[in-house]
Design a protein around this motif. Structure first.
Motif, PDB file in Angstrom:
ATOM      1  N   THR A 182     -66.074  25.365 -52.949  1.00 15.36           N
ATOM      2  CA  THR A 182     -67.140  26.502 -52.235  1.00 15.36           C
ATOM      3  C   THR A 182     -67.485  26.711 -50.551  1.00 15.36           C
ATOM      4  OG1 THR A 182     -68.432  25.797 -54.077  1.00 15.36           O
ATOM      5  CG2 THR A 182     -69.460  27.089 -52.278  1.00 15.36           C
ATOM      6  N   ARG A 183     -67.221  25.330 -49.404  1.00 14.67           N
ATOM      7  CA  ARG A 183     -66.828  25.598 -48.281  1.00 14.67           C
ATOM      8  C   ARG A 183     -65.363  26.639 -48.188  1.00 14.67           C
ATOM      9  NH1 ARG A 183     -67.708  21.282 -43.894  1.00 14.67           N
ATOM     10  NH2 ARG A 183     -68.126  22.180 -41.875  1.00 14.67           N
ATOM     11  N   PHE A 184     -64.527  26.065 -49.454  1.00  9.63           N
ATOM     12  CA  PHE A 184     -63.352  26.778 -48.711  1.00  9.63           C
ATOM     13  C   PHE A 184     -62.769  28.629 -49.346  1.00  9.63           C
ATOM     14  CE2 PHE A 184     -58.093  25.612 -49.503  1.00  9.63           C
ATOM     15  CZ  PHE A 184     -58.069  26.664 -48.872  1.00  9.63           C
ATOM     16  N   LEU A 185     -63.197  28.199 -50.597  1.00  9.88           N
ATOM     17  CA  LEU A 185     -63.422  29.679 -51.091  1.00  9.88           C
ATOM     18  C   LEU A 185     -64.115  30.599 -51.604  1.00  9.88           C
ATOM     19  CD1 LEU A 185     -59.855  28.533 -53.051  1.00  9.88           C
ATOM     20  CD2 LEU A 185     -59.609  29.839 -50.680  1.00  9.88           C
ATOM     21  N   VAL A 186     -65.406  30.391 -51.420  1.00  5.99           N
ATOM     22  CA  VAL A 186     -66.745  30.423 -51.666  1.00  5.99           C
ATOM     23  C   VAL A 186     -67.301  31.217 -50.608  1.00  5.99           C
ATOM     24  CG1 VAL A 186     -68.896  30.878 -53.295  1.00  5.99           C
ATOM     25  CG2 VAL A 186     -65.878  29.722 -54.047  1.00  5.99           C
TER      26      VAL A 186
END
Length: 456
Positions: free
Chosen positions: A227-231
């Motif tokens: 979530t932190r990387f790609l959302v």
């Protein structure tokens, strides 16, 4: 001072990491970093035109004259793009597969152990974020199916391709739209555009991809790190909804059931026979589609989803330009991340023409195919080259040469956040942060530095 929906950025400063391109096993990858709490699309558009990229909320700008592998921003003018023979073959082969006229090699001959190299085309400085977010969280909902299309293990039968008329005109825009509209064949392929989100199916797909392609250990990836990387995106902090629900602006966008903003971070989902097989993370900005990351079901590596998704995204960029009723003469671009000279994983980017590289000093875009540009890259000082004016080496370009000089009047007028209120830097009580704010402002254009709010 009151500002509506400002971009709020915090300078982090210089950072050193192990290089993911040359695998230096030492902290030889040098960059300057910042944290974006909120970021207006127009400001990010300007930042990437100064060599910045983002990974989640982390913004970074390579220290071009000092880093081991200089990374040049690369963009493609989609209005002038002409498909190469390889691009035409890929689209025709995929269409034949959907129609049932061609079957890929059997899984035993081309399994997931040899994934497509181009699948890594969107990897942008992942260590900047992932190193800080490996933490245990709950597993995805087991009730939602992971990616598993009916033909994950392709049949062995190979059908000879149908002959095509020689020298027939080829239009990539029509070809991509037709590919995503095939009906009555053996398979269907469709795409759907939505705001970036985390679902169990997406996380399962991402985890499978990271393990098969990047060698991640089981359990390394978590829902929170994904979530932190790609959302999570600073571009989606204050979305402006401007697309009508149910109204598609493109075959590629599908038919959204809820309003979508015109700009922001999106997931372009790929469905084969209505099963999710790939997700392309993209930023839609005022003058471009910016590729962020691609992950896919490694069992379908034979679809060449890295290259196919690039073709789909450039057509989406064309559709976006048409939907925004832009002047015919206005260009629209596909930003394909960074181009690293002499890196074999990056060679395919140069096959999308006409592409341009960003000069690291003058910040002008120069044609990649230009003979002088190619010569300078061949003769570069360990990958570092300038493309305008006299050629310069690493030692001949100090860091200061790649930054603006922030004048005294501009310094005083810079906006900073203090105790939840916006004030001018000249009035800011935290004098110890003065230098870091000015250092950050020098790495962006004048207009953006005047409009954003710095949060030391």
């Amino acid at each position: 001072m009151s500002i509506r929906n400002p971009s709020i950025l915090s300078p982090i400063g210089p950072s050193e990491h192990e290089c993911g391109y040359c695998h230096s096993h030492a902290d030889t990858s040098l960059s300057y970093g910042a944290w974006a709490h909120t970021l207006r699309p127009v400001h990010y558009q300007r930042l990437i035109d100064r060599g910045w990229r983002r990974s989640g909320q982390y913004l970074y700008k390579p220290a071009m004259a000092r880093t081991c592998c200089p990374q040049y921003a690369i963009r493609l003018d989609v209005t002038e793009f002409r498909a190469s023979k390889q691009h035409r073959l890929l689209l025709n082969r995929t269409r034949r597969y959907l129609l049932g006229d061609w079957d890929p090699p059997a899984a035993s001959d081309a399994g997931a152990g040899s994934p497509e190299v181009a699948g890594e085309r969107h990897v942008e400085h992942p260590h900047a974020v992932l190193s800080a977010v490996h933490m245990d969280v709950s597993a995805p909902d087991a009730n939602e199916p992971a990616s598993a299309a009916a033909s994950a293990a392709p049949p062995r039968r190979v059908v000879a391709p149908r002959s095509a008329a020689k020298n027939a005109p080829f239009d990539v825009h029509t070809a991509v739209h037709d590919l995503l509209s095939v009906q009555g064949g053996k398979h269907t392929l469709r795409t759907e555009l939505e705001l970036a989100s985390c679902t169990p199916a997406k996380f399962a797909l991402y985890d499978a991809y990271q393990q098969a392609v990047h060698g991640d250990a089981p359990g390394k990836n978590t829902v929170k790190s994904f979530t932190r990387f790609l959302v999570t995106s600073p571009l989606n902090a204050n979305p402006h909804f401007s697309r009508a629900a149910g109204r598609s602006l493109s075959v590629i966008a599908g038919h959204p059931t809820s309003p979508l903003p015109e700009f922001g971070t999106f997931h372009l989902n790929y469905y084969l026979d209505d099963v999710l097989i790939a997700v392309s993370v993209i930023d839609l900005l005022p003058w471009c589609v910016s590729s962020v990351y691609l992950f896919y079901d490694p069992r379908f590596h034979w679809l060449s989803l890295g290259k196919l998704s690039a073709l789909v995204e450039l057509v989406l960029a064309r559709d976006e330009a048409a939907a925004r009723a832009r002047a015919q003469a206005d260009p629209m671009f596909l930003y394909m991340g960074f181009y690293v000279p002499r890196c074999t994983k990056m060679e395919y980017k140069g096959q999308f023409r006409p592409s341009a590289l960003l000069d690291p000093v003058a910040y002008d875009w120069v044609p990649l195919d230009d003979a002088d540009v190619q010569r300078r890259l061949r003769e570069s000082d360990r990958g570092f080259a300038t493309f305008t004016g006299e050629a310069r080496t690493r030692d001949g370009v100090p860091d200061a040469a790649m930054h603006r000089v922030v004048g005294a009047d501009e310094k005083r007028a810079i906006m900073v956040l203090e105790d939840r209120h916006v004030t001018r830097l000249a009035e800011y009580a935290g004098t110890d942060a003065f230098d870091s704010v000015v250092e950050f402002a020098a790495r962006m254009d004048t207009a953006t530095a005047k409009e954003i709010v710095f949060a030391p």
